[in-house]
Design a protein around this motif. Structure first.
Motif, PDB file in Angstrom:
ATOM      1  N   ARG A 124       0.839  -1.209   0.000  1.00  0.00           N
ATOM      2  CA  ARG A 124       0.000   0.000   0.000  1.00  0.00           C
ATOM      3  C   ARG A 124       0.868   1.250   0.000  1.00  0.00           C
ATOM      4  O   ARG A 124       0.636   2.190  -0.750  1.00  0.00           O
ATOM      5  N   ASP A 125       1.908   1.272   0.853  1.00  0.00           N
ATOM      6  CA  ASP A 125       2.806   2.431   0.924  1.00  0.00           C
ATOM      7  C   ASP A 125       3.502   2.679  -0.403  1.00  0.00           C
ATOM      8  O   ASP A 125       3.624   3.826  -0.844  1.00  0.00           O
ATOM      9  N   SER A 126       3.940   1.619  -1.044  1.00  0.00           N
ATOM     10  CA  SER A 126       4.603   1.730  -2.342  1.00  0.00           C
ATOM     11  C   SER A 126       3.648   2.304  -3.384  1.00  0.00           C
ATOM     12  O   SER A 126       4.021   3.172  -4.180  1.00  0.00           O
ATOM     13  N   PHE A 127       2.415   1.833  -3.362  1.00  0.00           N
ATOM     14  CA  PHE A 127       1.399   2.332  -4.287  1.00  0.00           C
ATOM     15  C   PHE A 127       1.144   3.817  -4.044  1.00  0.00           C
ATOM     16  O   PHE A 127       1.112   4.619  -4.986  1.00  0.00           O
ATOM     17  N   VAL A 128       0.974   4.207  -2.793  1.00  0.00           N
ATOM     18  CA  VAL A 128       0.711   5.609  -2.453  1.00  0.00           C
ATOM     19  C   VAL A 128       1.894   6.484  -2.875  1.00  0.00           C
ATOM     20  O   VAL A 128       1.705   7.571  -3.431  1.00  0.00           O
ATOM     21  N   GLU A 129       3.109   6.020  -2.632  1.00  0.00           N
ATOM     22  CA  GLU A 129       4.294   6.772  -3.055  1.00  0.00           C
ATOM     23  C   GLU A 129       4.315   6.961  -4.564  1.00  0.00           C
ATOM     24  O   GLU A 129       4.633   8.046  -5.060  1.00  0.00           O
ATOM     25  N   SER A 130       3.974   5.910  -5.308  1.00  0.00           N
ATOM     26  CA  SER A 130       4.014   6.008  -6.769  1.00  0.00           C
ATOM     27  C   SER A 130       2.947   6.966  -7.298  1.00  0.00           C
ATOM     28  O   SER A 130       3.215   7.724  -8.227  1.00  0.00           O
ATOM     29  N   ILE A 131       1.749   6.954  -6.725  1.00  0.00           N
ATOM     30  CA  ILE A 131       0.723   7.877  -7.231  1.00  0.00           C
ATOM     31  C   ILE A 131       1.036   9.315  -6.843  1.00  0.00           C
ATOM     32  O   ILE A 131       0.765  10.232  -7.612  1.00  0.00           O
ATOM     33  N   CYS A 132       1.640   9.515  -5.678  1.00  0.00           N
ATOM     34  CA  CYS A 132       2.041  10.880  -5.288  1.00  0.00           C
ATOM     35  C   CYS A 132       3.116  11.392  -6.237  1.00  0.00           C
ATOM     36  O   CYS A 132       3.049  12.528  -6.707  1.00  0.00           O
ATOM     37  N   LYS A 133       4.083  10.558  -6.517  1.00  0.00           N
ATOM     38  CA  LYS A 133       5.159  10.941  -7.436  1.00  0.00           C
ATOM     39  C   LYS A 133       4.578  11.233  -8.815  1.00  0.00           C
ATOM     40  O   LYS A 133       4.910  12.241  -9.435  1.00  0.00           O
ATOM     41  N   ASN A 134       3.693  10.367  -9.290  1.00  0.00           N
ATOM     42  CA  ASN A 134       3.062  10.538 -10.595  1.00  0.00           C
ATOM     43  C   ASN A 134       2.256  11.833 -10.660  1.00  0.00           C
ATOM     44  O   ASN A 134       2.232  12.503 -11.684  1.00  0.00           O
ATOM     45  N   ALA A 135       1.625  12.196  -9.556  1.00  0.00           N
ATOM     46  CA  ALA A 135       0.792  13.399  -9.516  1.00  0.00           C
ATOM     47  C   ALA A 135       1.599  14.652  -9.183  1.00  0.00           C
ATOM     48  O   ALA A 135       1.056  15.759  -9.191  1.00  0.00           O
ATOM     49  N   GLY A 136       2.883  14.488  -8.847  1.00  0.00           N
ATOM     50  CA  GLY A 136       3.697  15.639  -8.480  1.00  0.00           C
ATOM     51  C   GLY A 136       3.348  16.189  -7.110  1.00  0.00           C
ATOM     52  O   GLY A 136       3.456  17.381  -6.852  1.00  0.00           O
ATOM     53  N   LEU A 137       2.927  15.318  -6.214  1.00  0.00           N
ATOM     54  CA  LEU A 137       2.520  15.709  -4.863  1.00  0.00           C
ATOM     55  C   LEU A 137       3.578  15.258  -3.863  1.00  0.00           C
ATOM     56  O   LEU A 137       3.986  14.095  -3.871  1.00  0.00           O
ATOM     57  N   THR A 138       3.995  16.164  -3.014  1.00  0.00           N
ATOM     58  CA  THR A 138       5.009  15.845  -2.014  1.00  0.00           C
ATOM     59  C   THR A 138       4.412  14.968  -0.917  1.00  0.00           C
ATOM     60  O   THR A 138       3.403  15.327  -0.306  1.00  0.00           O
ATOM     61  N   LEU A 139       5.051  13.837  -0.688  1.00  0.00           N
ATOM     62  CA  LEU A 139       4.662  12.910   0.374  1.00  0.00           C
ATOM     63  C   LEU A 139       5.782  12.910   1.415  1.00  0.00           C
ATOM     64  O   LEU A 139       6.939  12.681   1.081  1.00  0.00           O
ATOM     65  N   ILE A 140       5.412  13.173   2.654  1.00  0.00           N
ATOM     66  CA  ILE A 140       6.385  13.197   3.744  1.00  0.00           C
ATOM     67  C   ILE A 140       5.995  12.110   4.733  1.00  0.00           C
ATOM     68  O   ILE A 140       4.847  12.046   5.163  1.00  0.00           O
ATOM     69  N   ARG A 141       6.967  11.286   5.095  1.00  0.00           N
ATOM     70  CA  ARG A 141       6.719  10.182   6.023  1.00  0.00           C
ATOM     71  C   ARG A 141       7.425  10.438   7.350  1.00  0.00           C
ATOM     72  O   ARG A 141       8.567  10.896   7.374  1.00  0.00           O
ATOM     73  N   PHE A 142       6.716  10.112   8.431  1.00  0.00           N
ATOM     74  CA  PHE A 142       7.283  10.164   9.768  1.00  0.00           C
ATOM     75  C   PHE A 142       7.020   8.833  10.447  1.00  0.00           C
ATOM     76  O   PHE A 142       5.954   8.241  10.257  1.00  0.00           O
ATOM     77  N   ASN A 143       7.960   8.382  11.230  1.00  0.00           N
ATOM     78  CA  ASN A 143       7.770   7.171  12.021  1.00  0.00           C
ATOM     79  C   ASN A 143       7.157   7.532  13.364  1.00  0.00           C
ATOM     80  O   ASN A 143       7.480   8.581  13.946  1.00  0.00           O
ATOM     81  N   VAL A 144       6.285   6.658  13.860  1.00  0.00           N
ATOM     82  CA  VAL A 144       5.701   6.855  15.186  1.00  0.00           C
ATOM     83  C   VAL A 144       6.815   6.782  16.226  1.00  0.00           C
ATOM     84  O   VAL A 144       7.677   5.907  16.164  1.00  0.00           O
ATOM     85  N   LYS A 145       6.788   7.720  17.164  1.00  0.00           N
ATOM     86  CA  LYS A 145       7.763   7.753  18.249  1.00  0.00           C
ATOM     87  C   LYS A 145       7.044   8.042  19.556  1.00  0.00           C
ATOM     88  O   LYS A 145       5.917   8.539  19.561  1.00  0.00           O
ATOM     89  N   ALA A 146       7.713   7.769  20.647  1.00  0.00           N
ATOM     90  CA  ALA A 146       7.150   8.078  21.964  1.00  0.00           C
ATOM     91  C   ALA A 146       7.073   9.587  22.167  1.00  0.00           C
ATOM     92  O   ALA A 146       6.170  10.093  22.835  1.00  0.00           O
ATOM     93  N   SER A 147       8.025  10.317  21.591  1.00  0.00           N
ATOM     94  CA  SER A 147       7.999  11.781  21.668  1.00  0.00           C
ATOM     95  C   SER A 147       8.644  12.351  20.411  1.00  0.00           C
ATOM     96  O   SER A 147       9.391  11.669  19.714  1.00  0.00           O
ATOM     97  N   TYR A 148       8.328  13.603  20.136  1.00  0.00           N
ATOM     98  CA  TYR A 148       8.813  14.262  18.931  1.00  0.00           C
ATOM     99  C   TYR A 148       9.438  15.603  19.309  1.00  0.00           C
ATOM    100  O   TYR A 148       9.030  16.233  20.284  1.00  0.00           O
ATOM    101  N   GLN A 149      10.382  16.032  18.497  1.00  0.00           N
ATOM    102  CA  GLN A 149      10.987  17.349  18.647  1.00  0.00           C
ATOM    103  C   GLN A 149      10.411  18.245  17.549  1.00  0.00           C
ATOM    104  O   GLN A 149      10.587  17.953  16.358  1.00  0.00           O
ATOM    105  N   ILE A 150       9.728  19.289  17.942  1.00  0.00           N
ATOM    106  CA  ILE A 150       9.074  20.175  16.972  1.00  0.00           C
ATOM    107  C   ILE A 150      10.066  20.706  15.927  1.00  0.00           C
ATOM    108  O   ILE A 150       9.763  20.673  14.737  1.00  0.00           O
ATOM    109  N   PRO A 151      11.264  21.177  16.323  1.00  0.00           N
ATOM    110  CA  PRO A 151      12.206  21.657  15.290  1.00  0.00           C
ATOM    111  C   PRO A 151      12.578  20.571  14.265  1.00  0.00           C
ATOM    112  O   PRO A 151      12.757  20.873  13.084  1.00  0.00           O
TER     113      PRO A 151
END
Length: 181
Positions: A124-151
């Motif tokens: 599913r992720d591969s498919f979503v990446e390919s359609i975003c690339k095909n459409a010229g849409l920026t896809l940003i991925r983040f991994n789930v973490k216990a905490s995040y740094q805003i910067p």
């Protein structure tokens, strides 16, 4: 007299049976329920951090259907177009980043938990990446973490947006040069 008693018992039984059927049908038609929350706890936590990271510049929308962000180009026939639409109609982006003034989509964001290591989700992720690339849409991925740094979140988003803007400028320059020659 016995016949009257039998008729009364029969009508009473029929009446009780109809009431039971009505109750049963009402319960069996209740296939929907209110989920109470839009996000999982991890998605809600990240949404709070994401909001702090970009709220000065962008609005964030959650759980937006892919088909509401990515369109289907003209196809040789309706069957091809419908098949392409069906592949995205029931999928969603975790978050969509939009400009505040026009609500133009700037990027989409996916939050990846451990389920993204499963074969089905990898596909599913591969498919979503390919359609975003095909459409010229920026896809940003983040991994789930216990905490995040805003910067850190801000930096990754800005780097991704700057990179996609640079790619778009290069594409436009190439088109412009091709048009002049």
């Amino acid at each position: 007299m016995e016949l009257q008693i039998i008729v009364v018992i029969a009508f009473a039984s029929l009446f009780v049976l109809l009431i039971l059927l009505k109750i049963f049908n009402k319960k069996s038609n209740r296939v929907y329920y209110h989920t109470k929350t839009l996000f999982t706890p991890a998605e809600r936590s990240f949404f709070g951090v994401l909001t702090q990271a970009v709220s000065n510049q962008y609005l964030i929308f959650g759980k937006v259907r892919i088909a509401d962000v990515i369109g289907i180009k003209r196809a040789p026939n309706n069957s091809v177009r419908q098949t392409a639409f069906n592949k995205i109609a029931c999928k969603h982006f975790d978050y969509v980043l939009c400009t505040k003034d026009t609500l133009s989509v700037v990027a989409v964001i996916e939050l990846d938990d451990k389920s993204h290591l499963e074969e089905k989700t990898i596909h599913r992720d591969s498919f979503v990446e390919s359609i975003c690339k095909n459409a010229g849409l920026t896809l940003i991925r983040f991994n789930v973490k216990a905490s995040y740094q805003i910067p850190t979140i801000q930096s990754k988003i800005m780097a991704s947006l700057n990179s996609s803007e640079l790619r778009e400028n290069n594409r436009n320059a190439i088109k412009h040069r091709a048009f002049r020659t």
